[in-house]
Design a protein around this motif. Structure first.
Motif, PDB file in Angstrom:
ATOM      1  N   THR A   1      -3.685  -4.510  14.998  1.00  0.00           N
ATOM      2  CA  THR A   1      -2.576  -3.771  14.799  1.00  0.00           C
ATOM      3  C   THR A   1      -2.541  -3.327  13.369  1.00  0.00           C
ATOM      4  OG1 THR A   1      -0.831  -5.022  14.861  1.00  0.00           O
ATOM      5  CG2 THR A   1      -1.227  -4.176  16.912  1.00  0.00           C
ATOM      6  N   TYR A   2      -2.142  -1.999  13.213  1.00  0.00           N
ATOM      7  CA  TYR A   2      -1.931  -1.320  11.742  1.00  0.00           C
ATOM      8  C   TYR A   2      -0.439  -0.452  12.041  1.00  0.00           C
ATOM      9  CZ  TYR A   2      -6.961  -2.039  11.357  1.00  0.00           C
ATOM     10  OH  TYR A   2      -8.504  -2.641  11.549  1.00  0.00           O
ATOM     11  N   GLU A   3       0.508  -1.115  11.157  1.00  0.00           N
ATOM     12  CA  GLU A   3       1.766  -0.561  11.592  1.00  0.00           C
ATOM     13  C   GLU A   3       2.422  -0.016  10.250  1.00  0.00           C
ATOM     14  OE1 GLU A   3       4.111  -3.846  13.204  1.00  0.00           O
ATOM     15  OE2 GLU A   3       2.645  -4.022  14.775  1.00  0.00           O
ATOM     16  N   HIS A   4       3.531   0.838  10.508  1.00  0.00           N
ATOM     17  CA  HIS A   4       4.315   1.469   9.467  1.00  0.00           C
ATOM     18  C   HIS A   4       3.648   2.639   8.885  1.00  0.00           C
ATOM     19  CE1 HIS A   4       7.296  -1.676   9.988  1.00  0.00           C
ATOM     20  NE2 HIS A   4       6.545  -2.519   9.636  1.00  0.00           N
ATOM     21  N   LEU A   5       2.703   3.229   9.693  1.00  0.00           N
ATOM     22  CA  LEU A   5       1.856   4.368   9.173  1.00  0.00           C
ATOM     23  C   LEU A   5       2.492   5.585   8.852  1.00  0.00           C
ATOM     24  CD1 LEU A   5      -0.938   3.568  11.566  1.00  0.00           C
ATOM     25  CD2 LEU A   5      -0.902   2.568   9.246  1.00  0.00           C
ATOM     26  N   SER A   6       2.141   6.300   8.023  1.00  0.00           N
ATOM     27  CA  SER A   6       2.756   7.723   7.775  1.00  0.00           C
ATOM     28  C   SER A   6       1.906   8.748   8.450  1.00  0.00           C
ATOM     29  CB  SER A   6       2.816   7.831   6.088  1.00  0.00           C
ATOM     30  OG  SER A   6       1.563   8.013   5.596  1.00  0.00           O
TER      31      SER A   6
ATOM     32  N   VAL B   1      -3.181   6.316   7.341  1.00  0.00           N
ATOM     33  CA  VAL B   1      -2.635   6.570   5.876  1.00  0.00           C
ATOM     34  C   VAL B   1      -1.279   5.349   6.045  1.00  0.00           C
ATOM     35  CG1 VAL B   1      -1.361   7.732   3.681  1.00  0.00           C
ATOM     36  CG2 VAL B   1      -3.395   8.820   5.411  1.00  0.00           C
ATOM     37  N   SER B   2      -1.179   4.592   4.942  1.00  0.00           N
ATOM     38  CA  SER B   2      -0.052   3.825   4.993  1.00  0.00           C
ATOM     39  C   SER B   2       1.198   4.426   4.864  1.00  0.00           C
ATOM     40  CB  SER B   2      -0.399   2.681   3.852  1.00  0.00           C
ATOM     41  OG  SER B   2      -0.100   2.891   2.887  1.00  0.00           O
ATOM     42  N   GLY B   3       2.468   3.788   5.052  1.00  0.00           N
ATOM     43  CA  GLY B   3       3.624   4.413   4.726  1.00  0.00           C
ATOM     44  C   GLY B   3       4.982   3.455   4.806  1.00  0.00           C
TER      45      GLY B   3
ATOM     46  N   MET C   1       0.937  -1.163   0.220  1.00  0.00           N
ATOM     47  CA  MET C   1      -0.020  -0.045   0.045  1.00  0.00           C
ATOM     48  C   MET C   1       0.867   1.200  -0.122  1.00  0.00           C
ATOM     49  SD  MET C   1      -3.188  -0.851   2.721  1.00  0.00           S
ATOM     50  CE  MET C   1      -3.955   0.421   2.247  1.00  0.00           C
ATOM     51  N   TYR C   2       0.852   1.996  -1.121  1.00  0.00           N
ATOM     52  CA  TYR C   2       1.637   3.018  -1.276  1.00  0.00           C
ATOM     53  C   TYR C   2       1.199   4.466  -0.702  1.00  0.00           C
ATOM     54  CZ  TYR C   2       5.337   6.122  -3.192  1.00  0.00           C
ATOM     55  OH  TYR C   2       6.240   6.962  -3.422  1.00  0.00           O
ATOM     56  N   TYR C   3       1.320   4.739   0.563  1.00  0.00           N
ATOM     57  CA  TYR C   3       0.639   6.133   1.063  1.00  0.00           C
ATOM     58  C   TYR C   3      -0.797   6.060   0.800  1.00  0.00           C
ATOM     59  CZ  TYR C   3       5.467   6.800   2.012  1.00  0.00           C
ATOM     60  OH  TYR C   3       6.867   6.749   2.491  1.00  0.00           O
ATOM     61  N   GLU C   4      -1.600   5.078   1.195  1.00  0.00           N
ATOM     62  CA  GLU C   4      -2.991   5.151   0.788  1.00  0.00           C
ATOM     63  C   GLU C   4      -3.707   4.875   2.105  1.00  0.00           C
ATOM     64  OE1 GLU C   4      -3.824   2.170  -2.503  1.00  0.00           O
ATOM     65  OE2 GLU C   4      -1.707   1.927  -2.423  1.00  0.00           O
TER      66      GLU C   4
ATOM     67  N   ALA D   1       6.632   1.678   1.232  1.00  0.00           N
ATOM     68  CA  ALA D   1       5.475   1.757   1.819  1.00  0.00           C
ATOM     69  C   ALA D   1       4.539   0.480   1.891  1.00  0.00           C
ATOM     70  CB  ALA D   1       4.869   2.971   1.178  1.00  0.00           C
ATOM     71  N   HIS D   2       4.116  -0.094   2.918  1.00  0.00           N
ATOM     72  CA  HIS D   2       3.204  -0.942   2.959  1.00  0.00           C
ATOM     73  C   HIS D   2       2.578  -0.923   4.327  1.00  0.00           C
ATOM     74  CE1 HIS D   2       6.474  -2.415   5.547  1.00  0.00           C
ATOM     75  NE2 HIS D   2       5.653  -3.206   5.937  1.00  0.00           N
TER      76      HIS D   2
END
Length: 168
Positions: free
Chosen positions: A118-123, A140-142, A80-83, A150-151
Motif C-alpha cells: 500500500t502507498y497511502e496519503h497520496l496527492s 505523487v506523495s502528499g 516526501m514532499y509532493y514527490e 506531506a509524506h
C-alpha cells in the motif's frame, strides 16, 4: 614472469578469459540498478540517491511517538514532499481509492509474489489500474487523509485488506 615465447598456449587461454571477465564486469548493473524502471525489484519507492527521513518506523504511531498503533503496525512513513512515488515491485493495481478515510488517497498493488503493497496519503495517482513494473512512477506523495504533513506511508501485507504481517 613467464616468457611468452616459451608458453604461447598459456597466453592463448588467458587472454580470452580476461576479455570475457572484462565484458561481464562492464555489463554488471550498478548497486543502485534496483532504482531504475526495468521491472526488477526496488528497495525504496523514491528516486535513487536521495536520502529520506523515516519519520515513523514499523510499529510506531505517527501521531503519538512512543506508542504502538494498529494503523502504523509494520509500516514506514517517509518524508516526501509532493514527490514522485515509484512502484517497488512488479504487479498489478488491486485497488485505487481516491479518498480512503484516514489513509487518504491510496494505491494497493498486488505484487507478483502474491503479497500487497500500500502507498497511502497520496496527492495524485499516476496509474489507477492495470499492471506496473518496479521503478514505474505510480503516484505523487502528499497529505490526504489523516496526516500532519506531506509524506508517504507504505507497507507490505501478505493478505489483502488485513493487518500487515511484515514491513517493507
Amino acid at each position: 614472469m613467464a616468457d611468452r615465447a616459451k608458453h604461447p598456449a598459456v597466453l592463448r587461454l588467458v587472454l580470452p578469459a580476461l576479455l570475457v571477465a572484462a565484458f561481464i564486469l562492464a555489463s554488471t548493473p550498478a548497486a543502485e540498478a534496483h532504482n531504475t524502471w526495468t521491472g526488477a525489484y526496488r528497495k525504496w519507492p523514491w528516486k535513487a540517491g536521495i536520502d529520506r527521513t523515516v519519520t515513523t518506523l514499523p510499529g510506531e504511531c505517527p501521531h503519538c511517538p512512543g506508542s504502538e498503533s494498529s494503523s502504523a503496525w509494520k509500516a514506514i512513513d517517509a518524508s516526501m514532499y509532493y514527490e514522485t512515488v515509484y512502484s517497488i515491485s512488479p504487479g498489478s493495481i488491486a485497488l485505487y481509492q481516491p479518498s480512503g478515510g484516514k489513509a487518504g488517497m491510496y494505491l494497493l498493488v498486488r505484487d507478483a509474489d502474491g503479497s500487497y503493497i500500500t502507498y497511502e496519503h497520496l496527492s495524485r495517482a499516476l496509474v489507477t489500474s492495470g499492471t506496473v513494473v518496479a521503478g514505474q512512477p505510480i503516484a505523487v506523495s502528499g497529505c490526504s487523509g489523516n496526516c500532519y504533513g506531506a509524506h508517504l506511508h507504505f507497507q507490505r501485507q501478505t493478505v489483502r485488506h488485513s493487518r500487515p504481517t511484515h514491513s517493507v
